[in-house]
Write a protein that holds these residues in place. Structure first.
Motif, short mmCIF file in Angstrom:
data_model
loop_
_atom_site.label_atom_id
_atom_site.label_comp_id
_atom_site.label_asym_id
_atom_site.label_seq_id
_atom_site.Cartn_x
_atom_site.Cartn_y
_atom_site.Cartn_z
N THR A 44 -10.32 3.64 -8.19
CA THR A 44 -11.32 2.58 -8.15
C THR A 44 -12.49 2.90 -9.08
O THR A 44 -13.07 2.00 -9.69
CB THR A 44 -11.85 2.36 -6.71
OG1 THR A 44 -12.36 3.59 -6.20
CG2 THR A 44 -10.75 1.85 -5.81
N TRP A 107 -8.79 -4.83 4.95
CA TRP A 107 -9.58 -5.94 4.48
C TRP A 107 -11.09 -5.79 4.60
O TRP A 107 -11.82 -6.56 3.96
CB TRP A 107 -9.15 -7.22 5.20
CG TRP A 107 -7.82 -7.68 4.73
CD1 TRP A 107 -6.61 -7.39 5.27
CD2 TRP A 107 -7.55 -8.48 3.57
NE1 TRP A 107 -5.61 -7.97 4.54
CE2 TRP A 107 -6.16 -8.65 3.49
CE3 TRP A 107 -8.36 -9.07 2.61
CZ2 TRP A 107 -5.56 -9.38 2.48
CZ3 TRP A 107 -7.75 -9.80 1.61
CH2 TRP A 107 -6.38 -9.95 1.55
N ARG A 109 -14.31 -4.67 3.40
CA ARG A 109 -14.62 -4.24 2.04
C ARG A 109 -16.09 -3.91 1.85
O ARG A 109 -16.97 -4.64 2.31
CB ARG A 109 -14.21 -5.33 1.04
CG ARG A 109 -12.70 -5.52 0.97
CD ARG A 109 -12.03 -4.32 0.29
NE ARG A 109 -10.59 -4.35 0.42
CZ ARG A 109 -9.88 -3.52 1.17
NH1 ARG A 109 -10.49 -2.61 1.90
NH2 ARG A 109 -8.57 -3.58 1.20
N LYS A 111 -18.95 -1.80 -1.13
CA LYS A 111 -19.15 -1.21 -2.45
C LYS A 111 -20.56 -0.66 -2.51
O LYS A 111 -21.50 -1.29 -2.01
CB LYS A 111 -18.92 -2.26 -3.54
CG LYS A 111 -18.85 -1.69 -4.94
CD LYS A 111 -18.33 -2.73 -5.93
CE LYS A 111 -16.86 -2.92 -5.81
NZ LYS A 111 -16.29 -3.70 -6.93
N SER A 127 -16.17 2.49 -3.80
CA SER A 127 -15.60 1.17 -3.51
C SER A 127 -14.37 1.34 -2.65
O SER A 127 -13.59 2.28 -2.83
CB SER A 127 -15.22 0.45 -4.81
OG SER A 127 -14.54 -0.75 -4.51
N SER A 128 -14.19 0.42 -1.71
CA SER A 128 -12.98 0.42 -0.89
C SER A 128 -11.98 -0.63 -1.39
O SER A 128 -10.96 -0.88 -0.75
CB SER A 128 -13.33 0.15 0.58
OG SER A 128 -13.86 -1.15 0.72
N PHE A 129 -12.26 -1.23 -2.54
CA PHE A 129 -11.34 -2.21 -3.11
C PHE A 129 -10.22 -1.49 -3.85
O PHE A 129 -10.35 -1.12 -5.01
CB PHE A 129 -12.06 -3.14 -4.09
CG PHE A 129 -12.94 -4.16 -3.43
CD1 PHE A 129 -12.46 -5.43 -3.14
CD2 PHE A 129 -14.24 -3.85 -3.10
CE1 PHE A 129 -13.26 -6.37 -2.54
CE2 PHE A 129 -15.06 -4.80 -2.50
CZ PHE A 129 -14.57 -6.06 -2.21
N TYR A 134 -8.54 -8.31 -5.37
CA TYR A 134 -9.54 -8.71 -4.39
C TYR A 134 -10.91 -8.06 -4.65
O TYR A 134 -11.81 -8.18 -3.83
CB TYR A 134 -9.06 -8.33 -2.99
CG TYR A 134 -7.72 -8.93 -2.65
CD1 TYR A 134 -7.58 -10.30 -2.48
CD2 TYR A 134 -6.58 -8.13 -2.52
CE1 TYR A 134 -6.35 -10.87 -2.19
CE2 TYR A 134 -5.35 -8.69 -2.22
CZ TYR A 134 -5.23 -10.05 -2.07
OH TYR A 134 -4.02 -10.61 -1.78
N ASP A 135 -11.04 -7.39 -5.76
CA ASP A 135 -12.29 -6.69 -6.06
C ASP A 135 -13.43 -7.69 -6.30
O ASP A 135 -13.22 -8.76 -6.86
CB ASP A 135 -12.10 -5.81 -7.30
CG ASP A 135 -13.15 -4.73 -7.41
OD1 ASP A 135 -14.10 -4.75 -6.61
OD2 ASP A 135 -13.02 -3.86 -8.28
N SER A 309 -18.44 -7.04 2.70
CA SER A 309 -17.83 -8.34 2.98
C SER A 309 -17.72 -8.51 4.48
O SER A 309 -17.23 -7.62 5.17
CB SER A 309 -16.44 -8.42 2.34
OG SER A 309 -15.80 -9.62 2.73
#
Length: 342
Positions: A44, A107, A109, A111, A127-129, A134-135, A309
């Motif tokens: 990431t 899911w 999310r 950052k 980041s957890s994307f 889906y970033d 998110s």
């Protein structure tokens, strides 16, 4: 016999030449380094750096690049994962079920970007994307409109008096169209940061996380400069890029002091019972757009950008999801800040 041997040797020479050409034509992978020259392995983070390379008009697919960044090699992933566990357990009490654990991990999310106030270097990025599809890389200008409006007014007329509670804004379900209009003066103010608005409405414009941090930092210290992560780049051993600081004075001392007071007022009133947990900070701004929530915190030395998110998808095929309530996000973002601060 001699002829066979001769043919065999020629064949081997030919294959050797082909192999040599293949080896020469092969491009080695790019190498990315932290500030202490340790190689970067996190996919990431590499994706984030590749995005920054493209902004510099350098194609990451070129290969043979050695990219030296401003990032700290210390990882905050363990802290972030610990916080995620706490958030999930808390969520069980009102709208999530134990069987949603995997969906939550997939899911939920967030950052985080940490910027050195003095140099503008991005020293930490998390980041957890994991999936680029889906970033998230941008924020709506609508959540920053009052800060932009304040900056635009004080940029033109430092002597203007603005109410102390102007930036402190409750979340109203409806906002008037007039409130969302971008004036010509505000568009001109944004251009000072290299931000060009495409529509006449704040709601229709999005800016990068780095641009949002740049706006916030300018309101803190009076100078405009985009946060950066890439320090220098080499290609085949030859330096092809070196970052140069480009700070421009935006606000005079009077304007800067007024904006810092407004941001400080917002910090003291937005978080109520959580003030003690943020006592080491100078100021912050908290805003949301739909189910996305953003916090920027300045503690004098660093600026922290935290994005979360608020939607957890529990079943993608059936389009089922759960929403984590806004009140919990203030607690979450404070926890992130306390875990990652330098």
């Amino acid at each position: 016999m001699e002829e066979r041997k001769f043919r065999f040797l020629n064949l081997m020479k030919f294959l050797g030449i082909v192999l040599l050409l293949i080896l020469i034509s092969c491009k080695k992978e790019n190498i990315y380094y932290y500030a202490d020259k340790k190689p970067i392995k996190d996919s990431t983070v590499i994706r984030f750096i590749d995005d920054e390379l493209e902004k510099l008009k350098i194609d990451p697919e070129e290969k043979n690049l050695e990219v030296y960044t401003a990032l700290d090699s210390a990882s905050y992933k363990n802290n972030a994962d610990s916080i995620r566990n706490k958030i999930f357990n808390k969520s069980l009490s009102y709208n999530l079920k134990p069987q949603y654990r995997k969906a939550f991990d997939d899911w939920f999310r967030e950052k985080i970007i940490v910027v050195d106030n003095r140099t503008g270097k991005i020293i930490n990025y998390y980041s957890s994307f994991k999936n680029k599809k889906y970033d998230r890389k941008d924020v709506s200008l609508s959540g920053l409109r009052r800060l932009i409006r304040t900056g635009s007014i004080l940029y033109r007329n430092p002597g203007t008096e603005i109410p102390g509670n102007y930036l402190f804004e409750h979340s109203y379900p409806l906002v008037s169209g007039k409130e969302l209009e971008i004036s010509r003066d505000e568009a001109l103010f944004l251009s000072k940061f290299g931000i060009a608005v495409k529509e006449s409405s704040y709601f229709c414009n999005f800016i990068s996380f780095q641009d949002a941090i740049g706006l916030f930092r300018a309101c803190n210290d009076g100078s405009a400069g985009k946060p950066f992560v890439i320090d220098r780049i080499f290609k085949n051993g030859k330096k092809i890029y070196t970052h140069r600081n480009k700070l421009r004075k935006i606000f005079n001392k009077e304007s800067s002091e007024k904006i810092r007071y407004l941001l400080s007022y917002m910090k003291d009133h937005s978080f109520g019972a959580f003030k003690k947990q943020l006592k080491n900070t100078e100021n912050l701004i908290f805003f949301g757009a739909g189910y996305d929530y953003f916090t920027m915190v300045n503690d004098g030395k660093y600026t922290y950008f935290i994005y979360i998110s608020g939607v957890v998808v529990t079943n993608l095929k059936k389009k089922e999801y759960k929403v984590i309530l806004p009140g919990m996000f203030k607690r979450i973002e404070i926890q992130y800040y306390n875990a990652i601060r330098k």
